[in-house]
Design an enzyme around this catalytic site. Structure first.
Site, mmCIF file in Angstrom:
data_model
loop_
_atom_site.group_PDB
_atom_site.id
_atom_site.type_symbol
_atom_site.label_atom_id
_atom_site.label_comp_id
_atom_site.label_asym_id
_atom_site.label_seq_id
_atom_site.Cartn_x
_atom_site.Cartn_y
_atom_site.Cartn_z
ATOM 1 N N SER A 146 25.283 -7.958 -28.719
ATOM 2 C CA SER A 146 26.741 -7.887 -28.761
ATOM 3 C C SER A 146 27.198 -8.045 -30.203
ATOM 4 O O SER A 146 26.971 -9.084 -30.814
ATOM 5 C CB SER A 146 27.327 -8.992 -27.877
ATOM 6 O OG SER A 146 28.725 -9.036 -27.997
ATOM 7 N N LYS A 171 26.358 -3.320 -27.775
ATOM 8 C CA LYS A 171 27.744 -3.531 -27.320
ATOM 9 C C LYS A 171 28.612 -3.772 -28.546
ATOM 10 O O LYS A 171 28.304 -4.629 -29.364
ATOM 11 C CB LYS A 171 27.765 -4.728 -26.372
ATOM 12 C CG LYS A 171 29.119 -5.387 -26.147
ATOM 13 C CD LYS A 171 29.051 -6.312 -24.941
ATOM 14 C CE LYS A 171 29.922 -7.546 -25.077
ATOM 15 N NZ LYS A 171 29.810 -8.444 -23.903
ATOM 16 N N LYS A 173 32.215 -4.866 -30.008
ATOM 17 C CA LYS A 173 33.511 -5.481 -29.744
ATOM 18 C C LYS A 173 34.567 -4.585 -30.374
ATOM 19 O O LYS A 173 34.403 -4.162 -31.528
ATOM 20 C CB LYS A 173 33.558 -6.870 -30.369
ATOM 21 C CG LYS A 173 32.635 -7.882 -29.697
ATOM 22 C CD LYS A 173 33.168 -8.279 -28.336
ATOM 23 C CE LYS A 173 32.398 -9.480 -27.770
ATOM 24 N NZ LYS A 173 32.867 -9.826 -26.431
ATOM 25 N N ASP A 198 33.437 -3.616 -25.668
ATOM 26 C CA ASP A 198 34.056 -4.772 -25.005
ATOM 27 C C ASP A 198 35.342 -5.107 -25.755
ATOM 28 O O ASP A 198 35.300 -5.480 -26.930
ATOM 29 C CB ASP A 198 33.099 -5.969 -25.020
ATOM 30 C CG ASP A 198 33.655 -7.179 -24.266
ATOM 31 O OD1 ASP A 198 34.784 -7.091 -23.742
ATOM 32 O OD2 ASP A 198 32.948 -8.215 -24.202
ATOM 33 N N GLU A 223 34.014 -2.664 -21.232
ATOM 34 C CA GLU A 223 34.179 -3.998 -20.662
ATOM 35 C C GLU A 223 35.590 -4.547 -20.932
ATOM 36 O O GLU A 223 36.055 -4.527 -22.072
ATOM 37 C CB GLU A 223 33.106 -4.913 -21.290
ATOM 38 C CG GLU A 223 33.000 -6.288 -20.663
ATOM 39 C CD GLU A 223 31.877 -7.120 -21.311
ATOM 40 O OE1 GLU A 223 31.009 -6.552 -21.998
ATOM 41 O OE2 GLU A 223 31.890 -8.354 -21.131
ATOM 42 N N ASP A 248 34.954 -8.473 -16.933
ATOM 43 C CA ASP A 248 34.403 -9.751 -17.381
ATOM 44 C C ASP A 248 35.445 -10.838 -17.068
ATOM 45 O O ASP A 248 35.422 -11.435 -15.990
ATOM 46 C CB ASP A 248 34.089 -9.645 -18.894
ATOM 47 C CG ASP A 248 33.609 -10.939 -19.519
ATOM 48 O OD1 ASP A 248 33.587 -11.967 -18.834
ATOM 49 O OD2 ASP A 248 33.250 -10.941 -20.717
ATOM 50 N N LYS A 272 28.926 -13.473 -15.716
ATOM 51 C CA LYS A 272 28.725 -14.497 -16.746
ATOM 52 C C LYS A 272 28.724 -15.799 -15.971
ATOM 53 O O LYS A 272 29.780 -16.235 -15.496
ATOM 54 C CB LYS A 272 29.884 -14.401 -17.732
ATOM 55 C CG LYS A 272 29.659 -15.055 -19.041
ATOM 56 C CD LYS A 272 30.844 -14.833 -19.965
ATOM 57 C CE LYS A 272 30.780 -13.511 -20.712
ATOM 58 N NZ LYS A 272 31.867 -13.382 -21.707
ATOM 59 N N GLY A 300 27.002 -13.438 -21.608
ATOM 60 C CA GLY A 300 26.722 -14.699 -22.294
ATOM 61 C C GLY A 300 27.944 -15.199 -23.030
ATOM 62 O O GLY A 300 28.940 -14.479 -23.172
HETATM 63 O O1 OSB Z 1 33.201 -11.150 -23.833
HETATM 64 O O2 OSB Z 1 31.117 -11.178 -23.583
HETATM 65 C C1 OSB Z 1 32.102 -11.600 -24.155
HETATM 66 C C2 OSB Z 1 31.069 -13.992 -26.965
HETATM 67 C C3 OSB Z 1 32.159 -14.829 -26.986
HETATM 68 C C4 OSB Z 1 33.203 -14.591 -26.130
HETATM 69 C C5 OSB Z 1 33.168 -13.526 -25.254
HETATM 70 C C6 OSB Z 1 32.080 -12.688 -25.207
HETATM 71 C C7 OSB Z 1 31.015 -12.915 -26.101
HETATM 72 C C8 OSB Z 1 29.833 -12.087 -26.227
HETATM 73 C C9 OSB Z 1 28.588 -12.828 -26.634
HETATM 74 O O3 OSB Z 1 29.857 -10.881 -26.142
HETATM 75 C C10 OSB Z 1 27.402 -12.457 -25.922
HETATM 76 C C11 OSB Z 1 26.282 -13.451 -26.075
HETATM 77 O O4 OSB Z 1 26.403 -14.633 -25.709
HETATM 78 O O5 OSB Z 1 25.224 -13.031 -26.530
HETATM 79 MG MG MG Z 2 33.066 -9.607 -22.410
#
Ligand code: OSB
Ligand code: MG
Length: 379
Positions: A146, A171, A173, A198, A223, A248, A272, A300
């Site tokens: 991510s 992934k 952001k 995401d 996402e 999510d 999650k 995660g």
């Molecule tokens: O939306 O999945 C999410 C990290 C912090 C807050 C939200 C998210 C995330 C991640 C991290 O995408 C994924 C990881 O823990 O490896």
């Molecule tokens: Mg997410």
């Protein structure tokens, strides 16, 4: 078999992050989390982690709020609990104990930390692995990376590195102003890698044209594009775009999953575990989705090796068919709260089969990282 909880510790822990992590709602600079440490009448210890942030930039639950609720309301109830379990349905005993805190609204992460600690305790007492406790079977877990919001160059460089290391999907952001260009650049560099975005709730239905413009990039999924508490608008969006929508933030329980699937709000669910009040509830969601062939994957929250241990065991269940957000602690932190944390090799994590957590808790590291400690019952 029976176990009763005799002591609870609530620790606030801080670990520096090697690099800050930016999502659409804000930036995480240090990892702070809550650890719940339960001791039972046999003297066995179980740990759980609530991987929260100080600011409500992901969901509404915060570190401080969860701390208060755990200390004042939830842990005192759990301290009165006796968990009755038989070897075949140990999770039912944990679920029954969790029903005691269900009367409190929300605070899924706080509840999840308790549920994890109870699972850890039961696994230790039964001398089985978390994987066995949850009924998982996979020997390895495929991992995706991510990538936080950053400059275009930094994101492409990081994607290049992780693809070359064998990560199974990337992934990105995204947020308004950091979307189309970054997807275009990473897709150009990696025409066949499973790629997803995401948005952490950064868009509204006014952005349909922009989100539709992502259709040609053959994304694995999009996402949580819309509000963190929305289902209906996502259904409208999903009808208008080709990319499969994955929820999510909107999914806090099985009822939300059912409503999302029934309304066509998404085609994929990010499970999650901490967001749905812990691994036992996460498994119930998994079972429901597996029976209806709804694909799920394990998300995660930058957990330490403690929280990740539960996610790994859970992600070995058969319905988790897509790569997990499960990058190793070495990618985020200078040290971890477990000794010999897992590594990702060729994009895979080997699921531990040793009894209990599967990793050795580093008590010394926890002590050094603890910024506040509360012991219950109070004398
Ligand atoms: O939306 O999945 C999410 C990290 C912090 C807050 C939200 C998210 C995330 C991640 C991290 O995408 C994924 C990881 O823990 O490896
Ligand atoms: Mg997410």
């Amino acid at each position: 078999m029976k176990l009763s909880i005799t002591r609870a510790e609530l620790l606030q822990v801080q670990i520096p992050l090697l690099h800050s992590f930016t999502i659409s709602g804000g930036t995480v600079r240090d990892k702070k989390c809550l650890l719940v440490k339960l001791t039972d009448s046999n003297g066995v210890v179980g740990y759980g982690e609530a991987p929260l942030f100080e600011e409500p930039i992901y969901l509404t639950e915060t570190l401080t709020g969860a701390h208060k609720v755990l200390e004042a309301f939830m842990l005192p109830l759990i301290l009165k609990e006796t968990i009755e379990y038989d070897e075949k349905s140990a999770l039912d005993g944990i679920d029954a104990a969790m029903k005691k805190v269900d009367s409190f609204r929300g605070f899924e992460f706080a509840k999840a930390a308790i549920a994890q600690a109870l699972c850890h305790l039961v696994a230790e007492n039964m001398q089985v692995s978390l994987q066995t406790l949850f009924g998982g079977t996979a020997k390895t877990i495929p991992v995706g990376e991510s990538l936080g919001i950053n400059s275009l160059e930094a994101v492409v460089e990081e994607a290049n590195l992780r693809v070359s290391e064998g990560y199974k999907r990337i992934k990105l952001k995204i947020k308004p102003g950091h979307d189309l260009e970054v997807v275009k650049a990473v897709r150009k560099a990696h025409p066949t890698i499973p790629l997803m975005v995401d948005a952490n709730s950064a868009y509204t239905l006014d952005d349909i044209d922009l989100l539709k413009a992502l259709d040609p990039f053959d994304l694995l999924m999009m996402e949580q594009p819309l509000s963190y508490d929305d289902i209906i608008d996502h259904a409208t969006l999903q009808k208008a775009i080709r990319t499969p929508v994955c929820l999510d933030e909107s999914i806090l329980c099985l009822r939300h999953v059912r409503q999302a699937v029934e309304t066509g709000a998404c085609n994929i669910i990010n499970i999650k575990p901490s967001r749905v009040a812990g691994p036992v509830r996460a498994k119930q969601i998994h079972d429901w989705c597996l029976a209806r062939k709804v694909p799920v994957w394990c998300g995660g929250m930058l957990e330490s090796g403690i929280g990740r241990a539960f996610n790994i065991a859970l992600a070995s269940l058969p319905g988790f068919t897509l790569p997990a957000d499960m990058s190793p602690s070495a990618m985020y932190f200078p040290y971890d709260l477990v000794k010999d944390p897992y590594v990702v090799q060729d994009g895979l994590i080997t699921v531990p089969t040793t009894p209990g957590l599967g990793y050795v808790i580093d008590e010394e590291m926890i002590r050094k990282s603890t910024t506040s400690r509360t012991v219950l019952p109070h004398d």
